[in-house]
Write an enzyme that holds these catalytic residues in place. Structure first.
Site, PDB file in Angstrom:
ATOM      1  N   MET A  61      -3.420  -3.545  -3.996  1.00  0.00           N
ATOM      2  CA  MET A  61      -4.643  -3.706  -4.773  1.00  0.00           C
ATOM      3  C   MET A  61      -5.180  -2.346  -5.234  1.00  0.00           C
ATOM      4  O   MET A  61      -5.677  -2.206  -6.352  1.00  0.00           O
ATOM      5  CB  MET A  61      -5.700  -4.453  -3.960  1.00  0.00           C
ATOM      6  CG  MET A  61      -6.940  -4.807  -4.749  1.00  0.00           C
ATOM      7  SD  MET A  61      -6.564  -5.767  -6.242  1.00  0.00           S
ATOM      8  CE  MET A  61      -6.871  -7.437  -5.673  1.00  0.00           C
ATOM      9  N   GLU A  95      -9.386  -4.970  20.736  1.00  0.00           N
ATOM     10  CA  GLU A  95     -10.622  -5.755  20.666  1.00  0.00           C
ATOM     11  C   GLU A  95     -10.903  -6.222  19.238  1.00  0.00           C
ATOM     12  O   GLU A  95     -11.491  -7.288  19.028  1.00  0.00           O
ATOM     13  CB  GLU A  95     -11.815  -4.959  21.205  1.00  0.00           C
ATOM     14  CG  GLU A  95     -11.801  -4.756  22.719  1.00  0.00           C
ATOM     15  CD  GLU A  95     -10.961  -3.568  23.157  1.00  0.00           C
ATOM     16  OE1 GLU A  95     -10.303  -2.928  22.300  1.00  0.00           O
ATOM     17  OE2 GLU A  95     -10.954  -3.262  24.371  1.00  0.00           O
ATOM     18  N   PHE A 152     -19.867   7.297  31.922  1.00  0.00           N
ATOM     19  CA  PHE A 152     -18.508   7.060  31.437  1.00  0.00           C
ATOM     20  C   PHE A 152     -18.440   5.721  30.699  1.00  0.00           C
ATOM     21  O   PHE A 152     -18.897   4.704  31.193  1.00  0.00           O
ATOM     22  CB  PHE A 152     -17.524   7.062  32.621  1.00  0.00           C
ATOM     23  CG  PHE A 152     -16.109   6.746  32.198  1.00  0.00           C
ATOM     24  CD1 PHE A 152     -15.433   7.582  31.316  1.00  0.00           C
ATOM     25  CD2 PHE A 152     -15.469   5.602  32.656  1.00  0.00           C
ATOM     26  CE1 PHE A 152     -14.133   7.282  30.907  1.00  0.00           C
ATOM     27  CE2 PHE A 152     -14.180   5.291  32.248  1.00  0.00           C
ATOM     28  CZ  PHE A 152     -13.520   6.132  31.378  1.00  0.00           C
ATOM     29  N   GLN A 153     -17.888   5.743  29.526  1.00  0.00           N
ATOM     30  CA  GLN A 153     -17.726   4.571  28.664  1.00  0.00           C
ATOM     31  C   GLN A 153     -19.057   3.913  28.299  1.00  0.00           C
ATOM     32  O   GLN A 153     -19.139   2.700  28.144  1.00  0.00           O
ATOM     33  CB  GLN A 153     -16.768   3.553  29.288  1.00  0.00           C
ATOM     34  CG  GLN A 153     -15.339   4.087  29.321  1.00  0.00           C
ATOM     35  CD  GLN A 153     -14.300   3.041  29.606  1.00  0.00           C
ATOM     36  OE1 GLN A 153     -14.544   2.104  30.346  1.00  0.00           O
ATOM     37  NE2 GLN A 153     -13.120   3.211  29.021  1.00  0.00           N
ATOM     38  N   LYS A 175     -22.986  -3.834  34.295  1.00  0.00           N
ATOM     39  CA  LYS A 175     -22.075  -4.217  35.377  1.00  0.00           C
ATOM     40  C   LYS A 175     -22.833  -4.730  36.603  1.00  0.00           C
ATOM     41  O   LYS A 175     -22.445  -5.734  37.203  1.00  0.00           O
ATOM     42  CB  LYS A 175     -21.226  -2.982  35.749  1.00  0.00           C
ATOM     43  CG  LYS A 175     -20.091  -3.297  36.706  1.00  0.00           C
ATOM     44  CD  LYS A 175     -19.158  -2.099  36.850  1.00  0.00           C
ATOM     45  CE  LYS A 175     -17.937  -2.484  37.667  1.00  0.00           C
ATOM     46  NZ  LYS A 175     -16.948  -1.392  37.724  1.00  0.00           N
TER      47      LYS A 175
HETATM   48  C1  LIG Z   1      -9.917  -1.713   6.692  1.00  0.00           C
HETATM   49  C2  LIG Z   1      -9.780  -1.511   5.223  1.00  0.00           C
HETATM   50  N1  LIG Z   1      -9.406  -0.307   4.749  1.00  0.00           N
HETATM   51  C3  LIG Z   1      -9.257  -0.121   3.417  1.00  0.00           C
HETATM   52  C4  LIG Z   1      -9.494  -1.137   2.533  1.00  0.00           C
HETATM   53  C5  LIG Z   1      -9.342  -0.914   1.035  1.00  0.00           C
HETATM   54  N2  LIG Z   1      -8.263  -1.750   0.509  1.00  0.00           N
HETATM   55  C6  LIG Z   1      -8.489  -2.939  -0.088  1.00  0.00           C
HETATM   56  S1  LIG Z   1      -7.104  -3.743  -0.523  1.00  0.00           S
HETATM   57  C7  LIG Z   1      -6.149  -2.476   0.031  1.00  0.00           C
HETATM   58  C8  LIG Z   1      -4.646  -2.546  -0.073  1.00  0.00           C
HETATM   59  C9  LIG Z   1      -4.074  -3.623   0.753  1.00  0.00           C
HETATM   60  O1  LIG Z   1      -2.692  -3.437   0.811  1.00  0.00           O
HETATM   61  P1  LIG Z   1      -1.717  -4.551   1.345  1.00  0.00           P
HETATM   62  O2  LIG Z   1      -2.166  -5.045   2.669  1.00  0.00           O
HETATM   63  O3  LIG Z   1      -0.338  -4.046   1.302  1.00  0.00           O
HETATM   64  O4  LIG Z   1      -1.953  -5.749   0.342  1.00  0.00           O
HETATM   65  P2  LIG Z   1      -1.606  -5.873  -1.221  1.00  0.00           P
HETATM   66  O5  LIG Z   1      -2.840  -5.478  -1.978  1.00  0.00           O
HETATM   67  O6  LIG Z   1      -0.445  -4.979  -1.517  1.00  0.00           O
HETATM   68  O7  LIG Z   1      -1.281  -7.315  -1.398  1.00  0.00           O
HETATM   69  C10 LIG Z   1      -6.935  -1.440   0.557  1.00  0.00           C
HETATM   70  C11 LIG Z   1      -6.419  -0.171   1.119  1.00  0.00           C
HETATM   71  C12 LIG Z   1      -9.901  -2.371   3.082  1.00  0.00           C
HETATM   72  N3  LIG Z   1     -10.189  -3.410   2.312  1.00  0.00           N
HETATM   73  N4  LIG Z   1     -10.010  -2.540   4.421  1.00  0.00           N
END
Ligand SMILES: Cc1ncc(C[n+]2csc(CCOP(=O)(O)OP(=O)(O)O)c2C)c(N)n1
Length: 581
Positions: free
Chosen positions: A477, A49, A111-112, A161
């Site tokens: 990042m 979803e 449920f749900q 529902k």
């Molecule tokens: C759902 C979610 N969890 C954690 C984060 C924190 N976060 C921001 S950027 C990042 C790393 C992203 O890694 P990747 O997709 O490999 O991209 P890159 O930065 O290496 O280009 C994280 C863990 C986030 N923004 N969203």
């Protein structure tokens, strides 16, 4: 004529002109899936979803229409929450429909059962629990109206529902009557005249353009205002594409990873004309030192944004398309009286120098690892008219920096919430909405692993797009912040270059998998990917794990402390003292 609540739902969706909706069935929403079989609305069966929610967002971003998603009660609705929060933060018009447990057991821990209107209240623009089938058509009309007018956003309709099963007399409400919801759309002329007076007085003006300009379909008006007034333009992460990057007045993206020219222009400006932008902390950096000498004109459809972070000297509430058109007319009139725009050649020359001296750069060696910026530039070179979607992280910033945007609605990303996993499902939605355009997701390896299952949707529903993974084997990042601010103490950021095997994974989903490990393979894989039209393609670009995004303004720091490169490289001129002529 008698119809069931479920039939009323689809009649209403058809009445709103819905062509496609993204969803997953389940117990409580089951009655709605029957009339779907007879409906003109296309249902795209997603695999999660959250994917359906982001697909609805991608559709809305790419088409300018309302994106629609549907889920069952409990876990189905809960799985939509991230996408709804994302749509709320980025003002994306989305209507979500959820099934609810039957009315007699609501509140019974049936449920749900989940209190989905309660859960989503803070992350939707509006939500409603429909209690009788006769209310469904009105609820749908109101939802589409609220989602797409004023400041756009997500609206959720929760339908028990039994309400879907029970019958009602069909009636299509001809108009929406919401006395408590009347967004101001017309900008106040007196304020607009005052804004133009400030523009004409300003020696160092900057148009600070936010995502609302794209939402309001006001890019054409913006172009005329900027060129007529010779006003330099910064486009925020949400507004990339609102003004062509190739134009001499374009300064690029401001903020934490913005260009030196955009960041410093705002710092040194004596007037910021904020157009549907919200002075986000990633743009302003430390608020107390942001654009210290600038007066502010702030135009926004949402009065709550004005003065929220920075006091406005001239606040203007209204639809930014209307406001810019009126500004333009007034500016033209005033400039005709005075034979053209004021002479700001010194300011424009300074900006041109900053652009030239400090472009976003990287060094790609012939035999070295692929630099992600290089891969992105090459993709742009081969597919300039693509719609680009991104995940969240370094690759998102590089995509925003290195793609040269030429028109609105060609850049789709998660700006406000920063939702990893956004790219693949949003690309699916964009491709469903714009089958005439090539859609390319520039994704991170971490992000990709969060929602890659929607590649199965892409294959079975025949909605192809390209995903270019900037595979740096890390949560890049976060790794960058640990390198810069935690003394290189890397904690839980290593993923792997090889796990999963992205080529095999793509193939398992029925897509084409390609890989580039060396810079000299980059062009060939891009060309190969672009030659595939009947299915999705995943490209595994094996990238340099150590590459960092620059420029960077560290979180909470002043924009004057912009760092241009590794080792804390500072601009030649200190922005605080940067010459303005
Ligand atoms: C759902 C979610 N969890 C954690 C984060 C924190 N976060 C921001 S950027 C990042 C790393 C992203 O890694 P990747 O997709 O490999 O991209 P890159 O930065 O290496 O280009 C994280 C863990 C986030 N923004 N969203």
């Amino acid at each position: 004529m008698k119809v069931t609540g479920a039939q009323a739902l689809f009649r209403a969706l058809e009445g709103e002109g819905v062509e496609v909706l993204f969803g997953i069935p389940g117990g409580a929403i089951l009655p709605a899936y029957d009339p779907l079989l007879d409906s003109s609305v296309r249902h795209v069966l997603c695999r999660h979803e959250q994917g359906a929610g982001h697909a609805a967002e991608g559709y809305a971003w790419a088409t300018g229409r309302v994106g629609v998603c549907m889920a069952t009660s409990g876990p189905g609705g809960c799985n939509l929450v991230t996408a709804l929060a994302d749509a709320k933060m980025d003002s994306v018009p989305v209507v979500a429909i959820t099934g609810q447990v039957p009315t007699p057991v609501v509140g019974n821990d049936a449920f749900q059962e989940a209190d989905i209107t309660g859960i989503t209240m803070p992350v939707t623009k509006h939500n409603m629990l429909v209690t009788s089938p006769g209310e469904i058509a009105t609820a749908v009309r109101e939802a589409f109206h609220i989602a797409s007018t004023g400041r756009p956003g997500p609206v959720l309709i929760d339908i028990p529902k039994d309400v879907l099963i029970n019958e009602t007399e069909w009636e299509w409400p001809e108009k929406v009557d919401l006395p408590g919801y009347r967004p101001t759309t017309k900008g106040n002329l007196k304020q607009i005249r005052e804004a133009v007076r400030l523009i004409l007085e300003a020696e160092r003006p900057v148009l600070y353009v936010g995502g609302g300009v794209i939402k309001a379909n006001a890019a054409k008006e913006l172009f005329e205002l900027a060129t007529e007034g010779r006003l330099p333009v910064v486009t925020t992460l949400m507004a990339r594409g609102a003004f062509p990057d190739a134009h001499e007045l374009a300064l690029g993206m401001p903020g934490m990873h913005g260009t030196y020219a955009a960041v410093t222009a705002m710092q040194r400006a004596d007037l910021l004309v904020a157009l549907a932008a919200r002075f986000d902390d990633r743009v302003t950096g430390q608020l107390s030192t942001f654009a210290p000498n600038a007066k502010v004109v702030h135009a926004d459809i949402d009065p709550a944004e004005i003065g929220k972070n920075r006091l406005a000297d001239v606040p203007i509430v209204g639809d930014v398309k209307d406001i810019i058109s009126k500004m333009l007319a007034e500016l033209r009139r005033r400039q005709e009286e005075s034979d053209g725009p004021p002479d700001r050649s010194a300011w424009l020359a300074t900006l041109a120098t900053w652009k030239e001296r400090h472009p976003c750069t990287y060094e790609q060696s012939d035999d070295g690892p692929i630099k992600p910026q290089f891969a992105i530039e090459r993709i742009w070179e081969h597919a300039q008219d693509a719609i680009v979607v991104s995940g969240v992280g370094q690759h998102q910033m590089w995509a925003s920096q290195f793609w040269r945007f030429a028109e609105p609605r060609t850049w789709i990303n998660s700006g406000g919430l920063g939702t990893m996993g956004f790219a693949v499902p949003a690309a699916l939605g964009a491709a469903a909405g714009r089958p005439d355009r090539r859609v390319i997701a520039i994704d991170g390896d971490g992000c990709f692993q969060m929602t890659a299952q929607e590649l199965a949707t892409s294959t079975t529903e025949r909605i192809p797009f390209i995903t270019a993974i900037m595979n740096n084997a890390h949560l890049g990042m976060v790794r960058q912040w640990q390198e810069l601010f935690y003394k290189e103490r890397y904690s839980q950021v290593y993923l792997s270059h090889d796990v999963p095997d992205y080529v095999k994974l793509a193939e398992a989903f029925g897509a084409v998998g390609l890989r580039a490990e060396h810079p000299d393979e980059v062009d060939a894989v891009i060309e190969k990917a672009l030659s595939v039209e009947d299915r999705s393609v995943v490209i595994d670009f094996r990238c340099d794990p150590g590459e960092m995004v620059f420029p960077m303004v560290p979180a909470g720091a002043s924009n004057d402390d912009i760092i241009l490169g590794p080792g804390g490289m500072r601009p030649i001129e200190d922005p605080a003292e940067a010459p303005i002529a």
